[in-house]
Design a protein around this motif. Structure first.
Motif, short mmCIF file in Angstrom:
data_model
loop_
_atom_site.label_atom_id
_atom_site.label_comp_id
_atom_site.label_asym_id
_atom_site.label_seq_id
_atom_site.Cartn_x
_atom_site.Cartn_y
_atom_site.Cartn_z
N LEU A 1 6.19 41.98 -13.00
CA LEU A 1 5.70 42.81 -14.10
C LEU A 1 4.29 43.32 -13.83
N LEU A 2 3.43 42.46 -13.26
CA LEU A 2 2.07 42.90 -12.94
C LEU A 2 2.08 44.01 -11.89
N VAL A 3 2.92 43.87 -10.88
CA VAL A 3 3.00 44.90 -9.84
C VAL A 3 3.52 46.21 -10.42
N LEU B 1 -1.37 53.46 -11.70
CA LEU B 1 -1.87 54.30 -10.61
C LEU B 1 -1.19 55.67 -10.59
N TRP B 2 0.10 55.69 -10.83
CA TRP B 2 0.83 56.95 -10.83
C TRP B 2 0.31 57.89 -11.93
N ARG C 1 9.24 28.43 -11.34
CA ARG C 1 9.31 29.48 -10.33
C ARG C 1 9.87 30.81 -10.87
N PRO C 2 10.99 30.81 -11.61
CA PRO C 2 11.50 32.10 -12.12
C PRO C 2 10.49 32.83 -13.00
N PHE C 3 9.72 32.10 -13.79
CA PHE C 3 8.73 32.73 -14.66
C PHE C 3 7.59 33.34 -13.85
N LEU C 4 7.20 32.66 -12.76
CA LEU C 4 6.16 33.21 -11.89
C LEU C 4 6.62 34.50 -11.22
N ILE C 5 7.86 34.49 -10.72
CA ILE C 5 8.39 35.70 -10.08
C ILE C 5 8.42 36.85 -11.08
N LEU D 1 -2.65 45.04 -9.18
CA LEU D 1 -1.65 45.03 -8.11
C LEU D 1 -1.86 43.85 -7.17
N LEU D 2 -3.12 43.58 -6.82
CA LEU D 2 -3.42 42.47 -5.92
C LEU D 2 -3.10 41.12 -6.55
N VAL D 3 -3.42 40.98 -7.85
CA VAL D 3 -3.10 39.73 -8.54
C VAL D 3 -1.60 39.52 -8.60
N GLY D 4 -0.86 40.58 -8.96
CA GLY D 4 0.60 40.48 -8.98
C GLY D 4 1.17 40.16 -7.62
N GLY D 5 0.59 40.77 -6.57
CA GLY D 5 1.05 40.46 -5.22
C GLY D 5 0.79 39.02 -4.84
#
Length: 235
Positions: free
Chosen positions: A44-46, A53-54, A35-39, A11-15
């Motif tokens: 996806l990581l988040v 977690l759920w 940029r679009p690929f990073l977003i 979650l932290l890495v995705g954030g």
């Protein structure tokens, strides 16, 4: 590290990826077009972290209801998230004079030189000027005034060069392009100072002391100190 801790790190890495890609910070690491690929990657990581977690918390609740809830996770394992916090809290600058002074100028052979755009002076990149000056011997530049933006890097003899780092993909493959400054150049220019330089082609050239490649010069007509642009790399 258990699944819950792994999900927190994810979650932290995705954030961190989303934070950098939704601001201009990502331009310090990769080309603008990525940029679009990073977003997408950060999102996806988040999502993956939240889903993990759920499922984990739902499973832990079921285990507790049956009296099987337990954990033998050592607390020291959570120290692994400290480097991830560094990504969120620390923003390293784009590569500058330190990297440029330790690598040779990186021109590649070019054979096609279209006419310069309209304008007086005409704004072109450091890479475009250097390519025209070296491989076209200035023919496509003629007597036109050109305007370049870059940062100061000092040679082994202390001579100031105007430089930009170019990217193929990301900062890991960044290489410098250097242009010498001829004429009336201030003696107090410090490395990493950003300049807007107006000038004309000159035949003067030197060999880069690091890799032996040619560094062309620009005959300076005007020179102004400017703020560093958001996009500090050329491509």
């Amino acid at each position: 590290m258990n699944r819950q801790a792994q999900a927190v790190v994810l979650l932290l890495v995705g954030g961190a990826v989303l934070r950098s890609s939704l601001t201009d910070m990502y331009l310090r690491y990769v080309k603008q077009g990525l940029r679009p690929f990073l977003i997408a990657a950060g999102a996806l990581l988040v999502i993956a972290a939240l889903m993990t977690l759920w499922y984990e918390f739902r499973g832990s609740k079921t285990d507790d209801d049956h009296g099987h809830g337990h954990s033998h996770e050592p607390r020291v394992a959570w120290l692994l998230i400290l480097p991830v916090f560094a990504l969120l809290l620390v923003s390293p600058p784009a590569l500058g004079s330190y990297a440029a002074s330790r690598a040779g100028t990186a021109l590649q052979q070019v054979s096609d030189f279209p006419p310069l755009p309209q304008g007086d002076p005409v704004q072109i990149s450091v890479l475009d000027y250097a390519s025209r000056a070296v491989f076209d011997e200035g023919r496509s530049l003629g007597d036109r005034k050109v305007q370049l933006r870059g940062f100061v890097v000092k040679g082994a003899d202390g001579a100031p060069y105007l430089a930009r780092m170019i990217l193929t993909c990301c900062a890991a493959d960044a290489r410098p392009i250097k242009v010498g400054l001829a004429g009336q150049v201030p003696a107090d220019l410090k490395p990493d100072t950003w300049l807007e330089v107006t000038g004309r082609y000159t035949e003067k050239k030197v060999k880069d002391e690091i890799n032996g490649e040619t560094i062309p010069y620009l005959e300076v007509v005007d020179l102004q100190r400017v703020a560093a642009p958001n996009e500090q790399y050329e491509s």
